[in-house]
Motif scaffolding. Structure first.
Motif, mmCIF file in Angstrom:
data_model
loop_
_atom_site.group_PDB
_atom_site.id
_atom_site.type_symbol
_atom_site.label_atom_id
_atom_site.label_comp_id
_atom_site.label_asym_id
_atom_site.label_seq_id
_atom_site.Cartn_x
_atom_site.Cartn_y
_atom_site.Cartn_z
ATOM 1 N N ILE A 1 1.948 14.717 -8.179
ATOM 2 C CA ILE A 1 1.760 13.310 -8.509
ATOM 3 C C ILE A 1 2.533 12.501 -7.474
ATOM 4 N N ALA A 2 1.971 11.368 -7.051
ATOM 5 C CA ALA A 2 2.684 10.473 -6.138
ATOM 6 C C ALA A 2 3.321 9.388 -6.991
ATOM 7 N N PRO A 3 4.644 9.362 -7.069
ATOM 8 C CA PRO A 3 5.297 8.420 -7.987
ATOM 9 C C PRO A 3 4.851 6.974 -7.794
ATOM 10 N N GLY A 4 4.758 6.538 -6.556
ATOM 11 C CA GLY A 4 4.369 5.153 -6.299
ATOM 12 C C GLY A 4 2.961 4.862 -6.789
ATOM 13 N N ALA A 5 2.065 5.821 -6.554
ATOM 14 C CA ALA A 5 0.678 5.625 -6.991
ATOM 15 C C ALA A 5 0.606 5.586 -8.511
ATOM 16 N N ILE B 1 -12.901 1.129 3.598
ATOM 17 C CA ILE B 1 -11.616 0.751 3.004
ATOM 18 C C ILE B 1 -10.660 1.911 3.186
ATOM 19 N N VAL B 2 -10.589 2.413 4.383
ATOM 20 C CA VAL B 2 -9.704 3.520 4.730
ATOM 21 C C VAL B 2 -8.723 3.011 5.778
ATOM 22 N N LEU B 3 -7.442 3.362 5.566
ATOM 23 C CA LEU B 3 -6.442 2.923 6.539
ATOM 24 C C LEU B 3 -6.408 3.895 7.709
ATOM 25 N N VAL C 1 0.540 3.250 -0.417
ATOM 26 C CA VAL C 1 1.399 4.225 -1.075
ATOM 27 C C VAL C 1 0.855 5.642 -0.875
ATOM 28 N N ALA C 2 -0.416 5.734 -0.569
ATOM 29 C CA ALA C 2 -1.031 7.058 -0.418
ATOM 30 C C ALA C 2 -0.931 7.588 1.010
ATOM 31 N N GLN D 1 -0.790 12.159 9.743
ATOM 32 C CA GLN D 1 -1.913 11.292 10.143
ATOM 33 C C GLN D 1 -1.492 9.820 10.094
ATOM 34 N N LEU D 2 -0.764 9.483 9.052
ATOM 35 C CA LEU D 2 -0.335 8.097 8.861
ATOM 36 C C LEU D 2 1.166 8.095 8.573
ATOM 37 N N PRO D 3 1.852 7.045 8.936
ATOM 38 C CA PRO D 3 3.287 6.998 8.639
ATOM 39 C C PRO D 3 3.496 6.799 7.139
ATOM 40 N N ILE D 4 4.684 7.160 6.671
ATOM 41 C CA ILE D 4 5.019 6.941 5.257
ATOM 42 C C ILE D 4 5.399 5.463 5.103
#
Ligand SMILES: Cc1ncc(C[n+]2csc(CCOP(=O)(O)OP(=O)(O)O)c2C)c(N)n1
Ligand code: SF4
Ligand SMILES: [Mg+2]
Lengths: 635, 339
Positions: free
Chosen positions: B159-163, B253-255, B285-286, B291-294
């Motif tokens: 689980i991603a806490p922020g999500a 809608i993809v970063l 948050v995801a 690939q992408l920075p946190i």
């Protein structure tokens, strides 16, 4: 359909010039039964309230269907009320109904099969089913009437539907008021009072609703006057003090208000929920919060958190919820934060009998926590006591910085009984919290070494900063795993109960202080047990009884009281093995919960007679129990 | 109201006399320091501050601060803290929890505290492991995580806490790293300032049972390339040269992470952080390295009425203490039989 009216009229031609025969009795028990949704409960509630309001003793019990959505005209769907009224105060629901009003023959048959009706009961039954279009229904009617033909009931057929149709298009929603009219005539109720209560009942609806219901009431009254040849008079002795009429859950809510409780944390569970509903109504006007938590665990946590931060809070639940609160209750005991838990007991284990009475949470209340978690457990014996027990619980919880569990049950929760109106006493309310700075050097657990009592600090209080912990701790609330600290903490928390116990009076014995059998009960069974004991004594049996209100700590003097009887036995609504059943021996027999407790505490060979019928015990049943427990007979 | 000048407290004043019992090198120390310094900077009053925790290494936190504290039971701190705020909304409450405490056994309470928007700060120490009970996998452990209870690797999806927090309606969601002290302090100050439930996830290194769990974006050298420090109203730029940025992939809608000046990417393509944008917060948050920075900092902040204020607003005007029970017992559903 019009013929049915004449059937009844012909059969029971009543309006003789001499008028009806009036029978005067010291008490009478009425049952109103219908399919659920037909309003028999409302009718019964109003009838009970009017009777109490006029000054009769009264006790009403809801008859709750065995299923939630029972099909129409099914015995399992029998729903309604039993109202026992008397000249003197009434303390329990009695044995059998003397008069029954049934909205169909199936619900009537259900009560008959449950042995709920007196052998000479008068039965008023809706007779539309006798001539119903549906052949099956007509056959069912005939079958039941045949079944009842062997009894000595007096059956009066009443064309309820047909009569109601003269006023409303929807007689299903109106019959209950017509029946209320019948009963008002039979029992000589003050019709104006009944009308007032109907208006109050429908005060939130359009005025026409109340007026239609009143018209139906009047119709029933008039029909009874014209067609019935009997009336029943239960003389009224006006009480000397103002009385108030409430059910046990309302009483708990009022008690919570009287105790100055400002927050009720709960999660809905039958039969406890309505406490919070009553409280919510009051809190609309007077400051206070009902917090519906996400579950019973959280409800306990919210109550503890509020109490910790200085608000007088409680949580209310029933068995499954009590189970969920277990760990939090242990925390409250450990950190010595005052907490009141109201448990309106229902049948268990597991989901058990959600709407029905049982007294099976006693040992869970006492011992559910792992480790030693001493706490106070109280059990009010009457609806009136529900009020005062909440006040007592709050005071004890704060005085001892501890947990108090109050055990009521479904019988008290929905039962209605008049009792002397309490006058608010300022001492019932908690003193405002003291947030003045803490004197330097005072510890968070400044235990009096003899009493175990200490003063707590409340967040916001300067100089009192400390961390409460569920871990074993010392006076400074510092985590301490050493043997001395743990022993000491346990001793201090336990000592408080001993101190409380020494301030209690021994319980009063009902009946002679000595004899062959002492029946010990707890909670809502008091009235029925005492009535059974009266019957036993009338038969010459040397039986007395005592009802315990404090289950933890137990009231003092029990051993001495017990010593004056040849035998002691409990009567409880929980499960115990019966000697004589396969495999059950004196050694492996599992006892009733109070019996278990008393044996452990007194070393007296306490017997028990317990039943789990999902309904209150009847005096008649208890009398049989008394006879099985009497020494010298097989038990 | 008279205001008295309170003595200025230092970070040290927020320390307690209790011996700190975390493993040497544990990320919890740095978080403790950051909190103490933040409290001092904010000038909060110790007697008005309450740290409520559950059970776990992280949850020992209240012992080490000199405010009021309540080390409760496993997972249930949110419920207890809700009660504290209902009783006294003036108290400044912090909930300290771990990934197991707050998202496994206490996930339900966390959910309801967030959706109710109780005005307090939650710091979730995410070390992706159960520290106190010696290294079992937690609900945030990644798939394949080997632990005493998952010797062949975890097969649970983490689980991603922020999500989670965003999903259940949290109005303030932020993220930081244990040893990134100034950043963490900034986030904590923002959380404190926010009225409502402020959810702060802190990546916390458990040196004993999950060392280096966040190395992919905390390791010296790569950190700057793998961390996006969000600031409201500012373009989402990162990297040593601050020439890398986040944009929406055209037509989707993809970063995606892009480099300024490459493939015709200009500043106008780079997203500008808007804390109130809930949908964007869910995308941010995801984001997962490499690939992408946190995404770090305040990911979402959109204040709404708080639970206890609304509860108090609903209160009847007469305090319970002044209630006339005798009048109450004479009306409504209670009948009196005149004696
Ligand atoms: C009811 C209950 N179940 C289990 C435990 C044991 N227990 C204590 S802490 C913990 C897990 C803690 O993990 P986390 O919340 O991630 O905190 P950390 O130690 O990693 O900081 C468990 C399972 C407990 N204390 N209470
Ligand atoms: S076990 Fe891990 S989280 Fe717990 S104190 Fe040690 S390093 Fe910190
Ligand atoms: Mg953890």
């Amino acid at each position: 359909m019009s013929s049915s009216a004449s059937v009844a009229t012909k059969k029971r031609k009543a309006s003789t010039p001499t008028g009806p025969v009036v029978t005067t009795v010291p008490e009478h028990t009425v049952e109103i039964v219908s399919d659920s949704g037909e309003g028999a409960q409302k009718c019964g509630q109003i009838f009970g309230a009017v009777s109490a309001r006029m000054g009769n003793g009264a006790w009403t019990v809801e008859l709750i269907p065995a299923e939630i959505q029972p099909p129409a005209r099914s015995p399992a769907g029998a729903s309604g009320n039993r109202i026992r009224i008397g000249t003197k105060p009434v303390t329990n629901w009695g044995d059998a109904a003397n008069l029954v009003v049934a909205f169909n023959e199936q619900v009537l048959a259900a009560r008959h099969r449950l042995d709920a009706l007196h052998e000479d009961a008068i039965i008023l039954v809706e007779n539309m089913w006798a001539t119903h279009d549906d052949e099956d229904i007509r056959r069912e009617w005939v079958e039941v009437m045949e079944e009842l033909s062997t009894t000595s009931y007096r059956i009066v057929e009443v064309p309820m539907e047909e009569q109601c149709l003269t006023i409303t298009d929807n007689p299903r929603r109106g019959k209950n008021m017509f029946v209320l009219g019948l009963l008002s005539w039979i029992y000589e109720r003050d019709v104006e009072t009944v009308r007032d209560l109907i208006r109050l009942q429908f005060r939130k609806k359009a005025a026409v609703v109340a007026e239609t219901n009143i018209a139906l009431l009047d119709l029933g009254y008039q029909w009874a006057q014209e067609h019935l040849d009997f009336r029943i008079n239960v003389p009224i002795e006006k009480p000397s003090t103002p009385m108030i009429v409430m059910n046990g859950n309302q009483t708990l809510a009022m008690g919570a208000i009287a105790a100055g409780m400002e927050l009720c944390a709960m999660y809905p569970i039958t039969p406890a929920t309505s406490v919070s509903h009553y409280l919510g109504e009051i809190f609309e006007e007077f400051g206070g919060i009902v917090h519906q938590a996400e579950d019973e665990i959280a409800a306990a946590g919210v109550a503890i958190g509020s109490s910790y931060a200085g608000k007088v809070a409680f949580t209310v639940t029933s068995g499954p919820g009590l189970a969920l609160k277990t760990e939090f209750i242990g925390l409250a005991v450990m950190v010595e934060v005052p907490l009141v838990v109201l448990d309106v007991q229902r049948g268990g284990p597991s989901t058990g009998l959600p709407t029905k009475v049982e007294q099976s949470d006693l040992l869970a209340a006492l011992y559910a926590q792992p480790g030693d978690a001493p706490k106070v457990v109280l059990a009010p014996a009457t609806i009136e006591e529900c009020f005062h027990m909440v006040v007592t619980a709050r005071r004890i919880a704060e005085a001892i910085r501890g947990v108090v569990i109050v055990l009521t049950d479904a019988n008290l929760a929905t039962g209605v009984q008049p009792f002397p109106r309490p006058n608010l006493d300022a001492r019932w309310q908690a003193a405002p919290i003291d947030l003045s700075p803490v004197t330097e050097g005072v510890k968070p657990y400044d235990w009096d070494p003899e009493l175990g009592l200490s003063r707590r600090f409340i967040p916001g209080q300067p100089g009192g900063m400390h961390t409460l912990t569920g871990l074993s701790h010392d006076e400074l609330s510092k985590v301490a795993y050493d043997p001395e600290s743990h022993e000491r903490g346990c001793a201090m928390r336990s000592r408080k109960l001993a101190v409380l116990q020494q301030s209690l009076k021994p319980p009063e014995v009902y009946g002679d202080p000595e004899g062959d059998l002492l029946v010990v009960g707890w909670g809502s069974t008091k009235g029925a047990i005492e009535e059974a004991v009266d019957k036993a004594r009338a038969e010459g049996l040397r039986v007395s009884t005592v009802q315990l209100r404090f289950l933890s700590p137990l009231e003092p003097g029990l051993k001495e009281i017990f010593a004056r009887f040849r035998k002691v036995g409990t009567v409880e609504i929980n499960y115990s093995d019966r000697l004589g059943d396969p495999y059950i021996t004196v050694e492996n027999r599992r006892m009733g919960q109070l019996a278990f407790l008393l044996r452990a505490h007194t070393l007296v060979d306490v017997d028990c007679w317990t039943r789990v019928p999902g309904q209150p015990l009847r005096p008649k049943g208890i009398l049989e129990g008394i006879k099985t427990m009497l020494p010298g007979r097989p038990s | 109201m008279t205001t008295t000048q309170l003595p200025q407290l230092s970070a040290k004043d927020f320390g307690s006399d209790q011996e700190v019992r975390w493993c040497p090198g544990c990320g919890d120390y740095a978080i403790l320091k950051a909190v103490q310094r933040t409290l001092a900077d904010l000038g909060v009053r110790r007697e008005n501050t309450v740290f409520v925790s559950g059970i776990g290494c992280a949850s020992r936190f209240p012992y080490y601060v000199s405010t009021y504290g309540f080390h409760t039971i496993h997972g249930r701190a949110p419920a207890l803290a809700t009660g504290v705020k209902l009783a006294n909304p003036e108290l400044d409450v912090w909930v300290i929890t771990g990934d197991g405490d707050g998202l496994s056994i206490g996930g339900n309470h966390m959910l309801h505290m967030l959706r109710r928007n109780v005005d307090l700060q939650i710091i979730l120490f995410n070390n992706e492991v159960y520290g106190l009970t010696k290294g079992q996998y937690s609900p945030t452990s990644r798939r394949g995580f080997r632990s005493p209870s998952t010797p062949m690797g975890s097969i649970d999806n983490p689980i991603a806490p922020g999500a989670f927090a965003l999903g259940v309606g949290a109005r303030f969601v932020a993220r930081s790293i244990d040893t990134l002290t100034p950043h963490l302090m900034g986030v904590l100050s923002r959380a404190h300032e926010h009225k409502g439930a402020s959810f702060v996830e802190v990546f916390q290194n458990c040196v004993v049972f999950n060392d280096g769990a966040f190395a992919a974006f905390t390791e010296k050298g790569i950190a700057v390339e793998q961390q996006l420090h969000l600031e409201h109203g500012k373009p989402m730029l990162f990297g040593k040269e601050r020439n890398r940025g986040i944009r929406l992939r055209p037509g989707s809608i993809v970063l995606e992470a892009v480099t300024l000046g490459e493939n015709g990417v200009g500043m106008e393509d780079i997203l500008v952080h808007d804390e109130r944008d809930h949908a964007m917060a869910q995308l941010l948050v995801a984001m997962q390295p490499p690939q992408l920075p946190i995404a770090l900092g305040v990911i979402h902040c959109d204040p709404a009425p708080t639970y206890e204020r609304e509860a108090l607003a609903q209160l009847g005007s007469t305090p319970v203490a002044e209630l006339d029970l005798n009048a109450l017992l004479r009306k409504g559903r209670t009948w009196t039989v005149p004696g």
